[in-house]
Enzyme design. Structure first.
Site, PDB file in Angstrom:
ATOM      1  N   TYR A 133       0.842  -1.203   0.000  1.00 51.08           N
ATOM      2  CA  TYR A 133       0.000   0.000   0.000  1.00 51.08           C
ATOM      3  C   TYR A 133       0.875   1.250   0.000  1.00 51.08           C
ATOM      4  CZ  TYR A 133       0.942   0.646   5.036  1.00 51.08           C
ATOM      5  OH  TYR A 133       1.543   0.840   6.252  1.00 51.08           O
ATOM      6  N   CYS A 134       0.296   2.361  -0.457  1.00 43.54           N
ATOM      7  CA  CYS A 134       0.901   3.683  -0.276  1.00 43.54           C
ATOM      8  C   CYS A 134      -0.173   4.559   0.355  1.00 43.54           C
ATOM      9  CB  CYS A 134       1.456   4.246  -1.589  1.00 43.54           C
ATOM     10  SG  CYS A 134       0.234   4.541  -2.882  1.00 43.54           S
ATOM     11  N   TRP A 135      -0.161   5.865   0.113  1.00 45.24           N
ATOM     12  CA  TRP A 135      -1.118   6.737   0.794  1.00 45.24           C
ATOM     13  C   TRP A 135      -2.546   6.512   0.296  1.00 45.24           C
ATOM     14  CZ3 TRP A 135      -3.417   8.909   4.404  1.00 45.24           C
ATOM     15  CH2 TRP A 135      -4.257  10.017   4.275  1.00 45.24           C
ATOM     16  N   SER A 189       2.523   3.059  -4.991  1.00 48.94           N
ATOM     17  CA  SER A 189       2.332   1.610  -4.856  1.00 48.94           C
ATOM     18  C   SER A 189       2.237   0.942  -6.228  1.00 48.94           C
ATOM     19  CB  SER A 189       1.086   1.302  -4.018  1.00 48.94           C
ATOM     20  OG  SER A 189      -0.067   1.859  -4.590  1.00 48.94           O
ATOM     21  N   TYR A 215      -3.385   3.441   2.404  1.00 49.77           N
ATOM     22  CA  TYR A 215      -3.446   3.684   3.848  1.00 49.77           C
ATOM     23  C   TYR A 215      -4.641   4.559   4.209  1.00 49.77           C
ATOM     24  CZ  TYR A 215      -2.260   5.364   8.498  1.00 49.77           C
ATOM     25  OH  TYR A 215      -2.307   5.695   9.828  1.00 49.77           O
TER      26      TYR A 215
END
Length: 354
Positions: free
Chosen positions: A94-96, A102, A123
């Site tokens: 995952y990323c933001w 990602s 996230y």
């Protein structure tokens, strides 16, 4: 190998089988993250700042090209690091917001054989869930009592008996007093604390109450969510009573082996509340190893603080239990019987209102 996009619901079950990788920068990860995740930034803090500035000033295309320029020379290192950390080659990523970072890392790892499960919404989706989870209304029984009545120990014993508990002090890495941080790891951020709370609460059966220790709104530098704290104040509270000698003996077990300099520093932090003379007496007793004396001294202050805090709770919700001289097993049995009485009373009042 191709990636697979997964929902948050799918994430909960897959997390039991696969490690979790956070593609955000190191400062984002340090601020808060999915518990158990490991960090492998696709852009570090300084690079992320450069790309973010370009995105605002010149648009997505220019920012994306700059991102590839910055991270491109590290592609091989990122792949080698991922292979070393995750030798099985299957991860949740995952990323933001589940966007470019990602996607790039998923592509990069897929090129060297990884099977990637990428969290849709990143996230942000997870954090939205945890934010809401800790603010839900739920059944709770609050374990109260003056300092030294062994509330934390009783919580642990209740859990061993199959009860649902939420140990806020363990999650906060703080015991809730001037002495609360001694010998413990650094506290998490407020956001990370809420993530940890939510991870515990999501596993609880809402049909049954959760045991929780009585806390003020702040635990060290952690601030409890307003809705959660108000729920704590409105919930039934069991006020445990024990003798001063029992309380001093219990506190001595926890604090006698701690470094004297840390204990003295904690006393000095309370100087304005204790007064100069009592502060000097407590410090002298710590230096002499006279633990029962300085603990008894400080309990005068903490007992007054507890009585003040108890007034925040509704009088008709307070159940006083005298557990003096009883074994831990007997104390737990009495607490469980009291829980049943509280539940029966609550059930009767609910039906009467209907």
């Amino acid at each position: 190998m191709a990636e697979q996009l997964i929902s948050l619901e799918e994430f909960w079950s897959l997390r039991e089988r696969y490690p979790v990788l956070d593609a955000r920068s190191e400062s984002e990860f340090a601020q808060s993250h999915i518990p158990s995740a490991q960090n492998l930034p696709i852009l570090n803090d300084s690079e992320r700042k450069i790309v973010g500035t370009l995105y605002k000033e010149k648009g997505s295309e220019v920012a994306t090209m700059k991102g590839f320029e910055l991270v491109g020379p590290r592609f091989h290192e990122i792949q080698k690091t991922a292979k070393r950390i995750f030798p099985d080659g299957e991860i949740i990523l995952y990323c933001w917001r589940g966007g470019m970072r990602s996607q790039i890392l998923s592509w990069l790892l897929g090129m060297v054989g990884f099977k990637v499960y990428r969290l849709k919404g990143g996230y942000k989706t997870y954090r939205t869930y945890t934010f809401d989870e800790v603010r839900k209304t739920r059944k709770m029984i609050v374990l109260g009592g003056k300092t030294g009545v062994a509330k934390t120990l009783l919580l642990q014993k209740l859990m061993e008996n199959g009860e649902q508990i939420l140990d806020l002090e363990a999650l906060a890495n703080h015991k809730g007093s001037s002495f609360g941080s001694i010998g413990l790891p650094p506290q998490p951020s407020v956001e990370q604390f809420e993530n940890l709370m939510a991870e515990n609460l999501r596993l609880c059966d809402t049909s049954f109450p959760i045991w929780i220790e009585n806390e003020s709104r702040k635990i060290g530098r952690i601030i409890l969510p307003d809705q959660f704290y108000l729920l704590l104040l409105k919930s039934p509270l069991i006020d445990i009573r024990k003798s001063l000698d029992e309380r001093v003996a219990h506190i001595t077990q926890d604090y006698a082996l701690l470094p004297k300099e840390d204990l003295i520093a904690a006393v000095i932090r309370l100087k304005k509340r204790l007064g100069g003379l009592r502060t000097q007496e407590a410090i002298a007793d710590i230096q002499a190893g006279n633990h029962s004396a300085w603990i008894s001294n400080l309990l005068i202050y903490y007992d007054k603080a507890y009585e003040f805090d108890l007034e925040r709770h509704k009088a008709d919700k307070i159940h006083t239990l005298d557990l003096e001289g009883k074994s831990i097993a007997v104390q737990v049995d009495i607490l469980l019987k009291t829980k049943d009485q509280i539940h029966a009373k609550s059930h009767h009042e609910t039906h009467r209102m209907e």
